[in-house]
Design a protein around this motif. Structure first.
Motif, PDB file in Angstrom:
ATOM      1  N   LEU A  22       0.831  -1.207   0.000  1.00 42.33           N
ATOM      2  CA  LEU A  22       0.000   0.000   0.000  1.00 42.33           C
ATOM      3  C   LEU A  22       0.866   1.257   0.000  1.00 42.33           C
ATOM      4  CD1 LEU A  22      -2.921  -0.892   2.448  1.00 42.33           C
ATOM      5  CD2 LEU A  22      -3.052  -0.598  -0.037  1.00 42.33           C
ATOM      6  N   ALA A  23       2.022   1.184   0.664  1.00 50.17           N
ATOM      7  CA  ALA A  23       2.914   2.348   0.711  1.00 50.17           C
ATOM      8  C   ALA A  23       3.431   2.714  -0.676  1.00 50.17           C
ATOM      9  CB  ALA A  23       4.081   2.064   1.656  1.00 50.17           C
ATOM     10  N   LEU A  24       3.608   1.720  -1.542  1.00 46.96           N
ATOM     11  CA  LEU A  24       4.058   2.008  -2.898  1.00 46.96           C
ATOM     12  C   LEU A  24       2.991   2.753  -3.688  1.00 46.96           C
ATOM     13  CD1 LEU A  24       5.766  -1.402  -3.797  1.00 46.96           C
ATOM     14  CD2 LEU A  24       6.888   0.749  -3.158  1.00 46.96           C
ATOM     15  N   ARG A  25       1.727   2.442  -3.421  1.00 44.40           N
ATOM     16  CA  ARG A  25       0.615   3.090  -4.117  1.00 44.40           C
ATOM     17  C   ARG A  25       0.236   4.425  -3.489  1.00 44.40           C
ATOM     18  NH1 ARG A  25      -3.438  -1.710  -3.562  1.00 44.40           N
ATOM     19  NH2 ARG A  25      -4.954  -0.043  -3.985  1.00 44.40           N
ATOM     20  N   HIS A  26       0.552   4.586  -2.205  1.00 42.81           N
ATOM     21  CA  HIS A  26       0.194   5.804  -1.481  1.00 42.81           C
ATOM     22  C   HIS A  26       1.407   6.310  -0.706  1.00 42.81           C
ATOM     23  CE1 HIS A  26      -4.107   5.080  -2.313  1.00 42.81           C
ATOM     24  NE2 HIS A  26      -3.834   3.811  -2.063  1.00 42.81           N
ATOM     25  N   PRO A  27       2.410   6.831  -1.405  1.00 46.66           N
ATOM     26  CA  PRO A  27       3.607   7.309  -0.708  1.00 46.66           C
ATOM     27  C   PRO A  27       3.314   8.559   0.117  1.00 46.66           C
ATOM     28  CG  PRO A  27       3.680   7.906  -3.035  1.00 46.66           C
ATOM     29  CD  PRO A  27       2.489   7.009  -2.872  1.00 46.66           C
ATOM     30  N   GLY A  28       4.145   8.775   1.093  1.00 46.60           N
ATOM     31  CA  GLY A  28       4.030   9.986   1.892  1.00 46.60           C
ATOM     32  C   GLY A  28       3.508   9.788   3.289  1.00 46.60           C
ATOM     33  N   TYR A  29       2.975   8.600   3.574  1.00 44.97           N
ATOM     34  CA  TYR A  29       2.422   8.334   4.907  1.00 44.97           C
ATOM     35  C   TYR A  29       3.360   7.488   5.776  1.00 44.97           C
ATOM     36  CZ  TYR A  29      -1.842   9.908   2.588  1.00 44.97           C
ATOM     37  OH  TYR A  29      -2.759  10.641   1.886  1.00 44.97           O
ATOM     38  N   ARG A  44       0.894  11.345  10.653  1.00 45.88           N
ATOM     39  CA  ARG A  44       0.027  12.518  10.809  1.00 45.88           C
ATOM     40  C   ARG A  44       0.395  13.597   9.799  1.00 45.88           C
ATOM     41  NH1 ARG A  44      -3.211  14.712  14.812  1.00 45.88           N
ATOM     42  NH2 ARG A  44      -2.717  12.991  16.224  1.00 45.88           N
ATOM     43  N   GLU A  45       1.689  13.829   9.627  1.00 46.05           N
ATOM     44  CA  GLU A  45       2.129  14.830   8.672  1.00 46.05           C
ATOM     45  C   GLU A  45       1.709  14.450   7.254  1.00 46.05           C
ATOM     46  OE1 GLU A  45       3.773  18.136   6.911  1.00 46.05           O
ATOM     47  OE2 GLU A  45       3.314  17.756   9.024  1.00 46.05           O
ATOM     48  N   GLY A  46       1.754  13.157   6.927  1.00 46.60           N
ATOM     49  CA  GLY A  46       1.300  12.712   5.620  1.00 46.60           C
ATOM     50  C   GLY A  46      -0.173  13.017   5.390  1.00 46.60           C
ATOM     51  N   ILE A  47      -0.987  12.826   6.404  1.00 43.40           N
ATOM     52  CA  ILE A  47      -2.416  13.134   6.274  1.00 43.40           C
ATOM     53  C   ILE A  47      -2.620  14.628   6.054  1.00 43.40           C
ATOM     54  CG2 ILE A  47      -4.636  13.157   7.483  1.00 43.40           C
ATOM     55  CD1 ILE A  47      -3.785  10.552   8.855  1.00 43.40           C
ATOM     56  N   VAL A  48      -1.884  15.447   6.791  1.00 48.65           N
ATOM     57  CA  VAL A  48      -1.994  16.895   6.625  1.00 48.65           C
ATOM     58  C   VAL A  48      -1.599  17.307   5.210  1.00 48.65           C
ATOM     59  CG1 VAL A  48      -1.047  19.115   7.380  1.00 48.65           C
ATOM     60  CG2 VAL A  48      -1.656  17.371   9.078  1.00 48.65           C
ATOM     61  N   ARG A  49      -0.560  16.687   4.679  1.00 45.54           N
ATOM     62  CA  ARG A  49      -0.048  17.083   3.362  1.00 45.54           C
ATOM     63  C   ARG A  49      -0.859  16.499   2.211  1.00 45.54           C
ATOM     64  NH1 ARG A  49       6.027  15.822   2.468  1.00 45.54           N
ATOM     65  NH2 ARG A  49       5.534  17.003   0.570  1.00 45.54           N
ATOM     66  N   PHE A  50      -1.256  15.226   2.339  1.00 49.10           N
ATOM     67  CA  PHE A  50      -1.829  14.523   1.193  1.00 49.10           C
ATOM     68  C   PHE A  50      -3.295  14.144   1.360  1.00 49.10           C
ATOM     69  CE2 PHE A  50       2.748  13.332   1.335  1.00 49.10           C
ATOM     70  CZ  PHE A  50       3.151  14.015   0.192  1.00 49.10           C
ATOM     71  N   GLY A  51      -3.833  14.304   2.550  1.00 47.07           N
ATOM     72  CA  GLY A  51      -5.232  13.967   2.765  1.00 47.07           C
ATOM     73  C   GLY A  51      -5.429  12.551   3.275  1.00 47.07           C
ATOM     74  N   VAL A  52      -6.671  12.220   3.534  1.00 40.47           N
ATOM     75  CA  VAL A  52      -7.061  10.905   4.051  1.00 40.47           C
ATOM     76  C   VAL A  52      -7.395   9.995   2.876  1.00 40.47           C
ATOM     77  CG1 VAL A  52      -8.757   9.668   5.438  1.00 40.47           C
ATOM     78  CG2 VAL A  52      -7.911  11.882   6.204  1.00 40.47           C
ATOM     79  N   THR A  53      -6.886   8.771   2.889  1.00 37.49           N
ATOM     80  CA  THR A  53      -7.138   7.822   1.807  1.00 37.49           C
ATOM     81  C   THR A  53      -8.280   6.880   2.183  1.00 37.49           C
ATOM     82  OG1 THR A  53      -5.729   6.017   2.580  1.00 37.49           O
ATOM     83  CG2 THR A  53      -4.645   7.831   1.415  1.00 37.49           C
ATOM     84  N   ARG A  54      -8.681   6.071   1.232  1.00 42.86           N
ATOM     85  CA  ARG A  54      -9.715   5.079   1.510  1.00 42.86           C
ATOM     86  C   ARG A  54      -9.190   3.944   2.378  1.00 42.86           C
ATOM     87  NH1 ARG A  54      -9.487   0.645  -2.135  1.00 42.86           N
ATOM     88  NH2 ARG A  54      -7.907   0.889  -3.755  1.00 42.86           N
ATOM     89  N   VAL A  74      -8.110  10.156  12.948  1.00 42.84           N
ATOM     90  CA  VAL A  74      -8.349  10.349  11.522  1.00 42.84           C
ATOM     91  C   VAL A  74      -9.598  11.188  11.300  1.00 42.84           C
ATOM     92  CG1 VAL A  74      -8.817   9.203   9.320  1.00 42.84           C
ATOM     93  CG2 VAL A  74      -7.170   8.204  10.930  1.00 42.84           C
ATOM     94  N   SER A  75     -10.668  10.866  12.008  1.00 39.45           N
ATOM     95  CA  SER A  75     -11.928  11.593  11.804  1.00 39.45           C
ATOM     96  C   SER A  75     -11.771  13.075  12.137  1.00 39.45           C
ATOM     97  CB  SER A  75     -13.042  10.983  12.656  1.00 39.45           C
ATOM     98  OG  SER A  75     -12.757  11.100  14.039  1.00 39.45           O
ATOM     99  N   GLN A  76     -10.916  13.380  13.105  1.00 42.73           N
ATOM    100  CA  GLN A  76     -10.686  14.776  13.471  1.00 42.73           C
ATOM    101  C   GLN A  76      -9.947  15.538  12.386  1.00 42.73           C
ATOM    102  OE1 GLN A  76      -8.627  14.346  17.193  1.00 42.73           O
ATOM    103  NE2 GLN A  76     -10.459  13.671  18.284  1.00 42.73           N
ATOM    104  N   MET A  77      -9.282  14.815  11.503  1.00 42.82           N
ATOM    105  CA  MET A  77      -8.547  15.456  10.413  1.00 42.82           C
ATOM    106  C   MET A  77      -9.324  15.418   9.102  1.00 42.82           C
ATOM    107  SD  MET A  77      -4.554  14.450  11.137  1.00 42.82           S
ATOM    108  CE  MET A  77      -4.789  12.789  11.763  1.00 42.82           C
ATOM    109  N   LEU A  78     -10.572  14.966   9.153  1.00 39.38           N
ATOM    110  CA  LEU A  78     -11.394  14.921   7.939  1.00 39.38           C
ATOM    111  C   LEU A  78     -12.025  16.283   7.681  1.00 39.38           C
ATOM    112  CD1 LEU A  78     -13.126  11.434   8.128  1.00 39.38           C
ATOM    113  CD2 LEU A  78     -11.706  12.274   6.275  1.00 39.38           C
ATOM    114  N   THR A  83      -8.905  17.599   3.716  1.00 44.06           N
ATOM    115  CA  THR A  83      -8.346  16.253   3.862  1.00 44.06           C
ATOM    116  C   THR A  83      -9.391  15.191   3.580  1.00 44.06           C
ATOM    117  OG1 THR A  83      -8.781  16.333   6.246  1.00 44.06           O
ATOM    118  CG2 THR A  83      -6.576  16.969   5.504  1.00 44.06           C
ATOM    119  N   ARG A  84     -10.332  15.465   2.688  1.00 44.38           N
ATOM    120  CA  ARG A  84     -11.284  14.441   2.278  1.00 44.38           C
ATOM    121  C   ARG A  84     -10.548  13.344   1.513  1.00 44.38           C
ATOM    122  NH1 ARG A  84     -15.564  14.911   5.547  1.00 44.38           N
ATOM    123  NH2 ARG A  84     -16.269  17.063   5.626  1.00 44.38           N
TER     124      ARG A  84
END
Length: 207
Positions: free
Chosen positions: A155-162, A176-186, A195-199, A203-204
């Protein structure tokens, strides 16, 4: 160090079940069910089986492969969607049931790490701290850990940065920094408070 006394005390065919991944912010819960015959295991493998957290990370893949070669193993997982829909405990029970169903033979009894018994249709004995007490549960913890780590690395290869290749979905500062920068994934658990607090609208789910 875990031993085989709990298994022999139950009689019949006994499997140990353990799960990995209840606490992370992202990724599935993975469970393994293992039926061991210590006499069939190479001596070095038998001596190395322990709670997966106590096994050196570099040693785990070869040990998991040896367990899968010399024991009867079933594995199962529950997705982040199931975790969000049903809660993490029910999703964990679903992963355990899938692992149990994929065993090549039906056990007479099951040893499960923890204090809650999944409904498996046979005798289930819960063992608090089971991965340090039962050889079968310890073996299951290793198989489940290696499988889940490999899933998160893909999954990290498909969603780098987290940082999933190293934090395997747990709530680290880098994650956490990855979520701030790239958003929340499925693959994130939207029902988990961090996670919900960062939605926020920024960060959708977008990856």
């Amino acid at each position: 160090m875990p031993d085989f006394e709990l298994e022999t005390g139950l009689g019949g065919i006994v499997c140990g079940i353990d799960e990995v991944g209840r606490g992370p912010w992202a990724g599935p819960v993975v469970a393994a069910a293992v039926i061991l015959d210590p006499a069939s295991l190479p001596a070095d493998v038998l001596a190395a089986i322990d709670d997966s957290k106590k096994v050196p990370p570099a040693r785990r893949p070869a040990l998991a492969a040896a367990i899968r070669t010399h024991a009867r193993v079933g594995v199962g997982a529950a997705s982040t969607r199931e975790i969000d829909r049903d809660n993490v405990l029910r999703a964990t029970f679903a992963a355990m049931a899938r692992a149990f169903a994929r065993l090549p033979v039906a056990p007479d009894a099951v040893l499960v790490d923890g204090d809650r018994a999944p409904p498996l249709g046979c005798r289930v004995v819960t063992v608090v701290g089971g991965d340090a007490r039962s050889l079968s549960i310890a073996a299951a913890s290793i198989v489940a850990k290696v499988l889940r780590d490999a899933m998160m690395a893909k999954l990290a290869l498909r969603h780098p940065g987290y940082g999933w290749e190293t934090n395997v979905g747990y709530g680290t500062p880098g994650h956490r920094e990855g979520i701030v920068r790239f958003g929340v994934t499925r693959h994130h658990r939207h029902s988990f408070a961090p996670v919900s607090q960062m939605l926020s609208p920024e960060t959708r789910p977008n990856r």
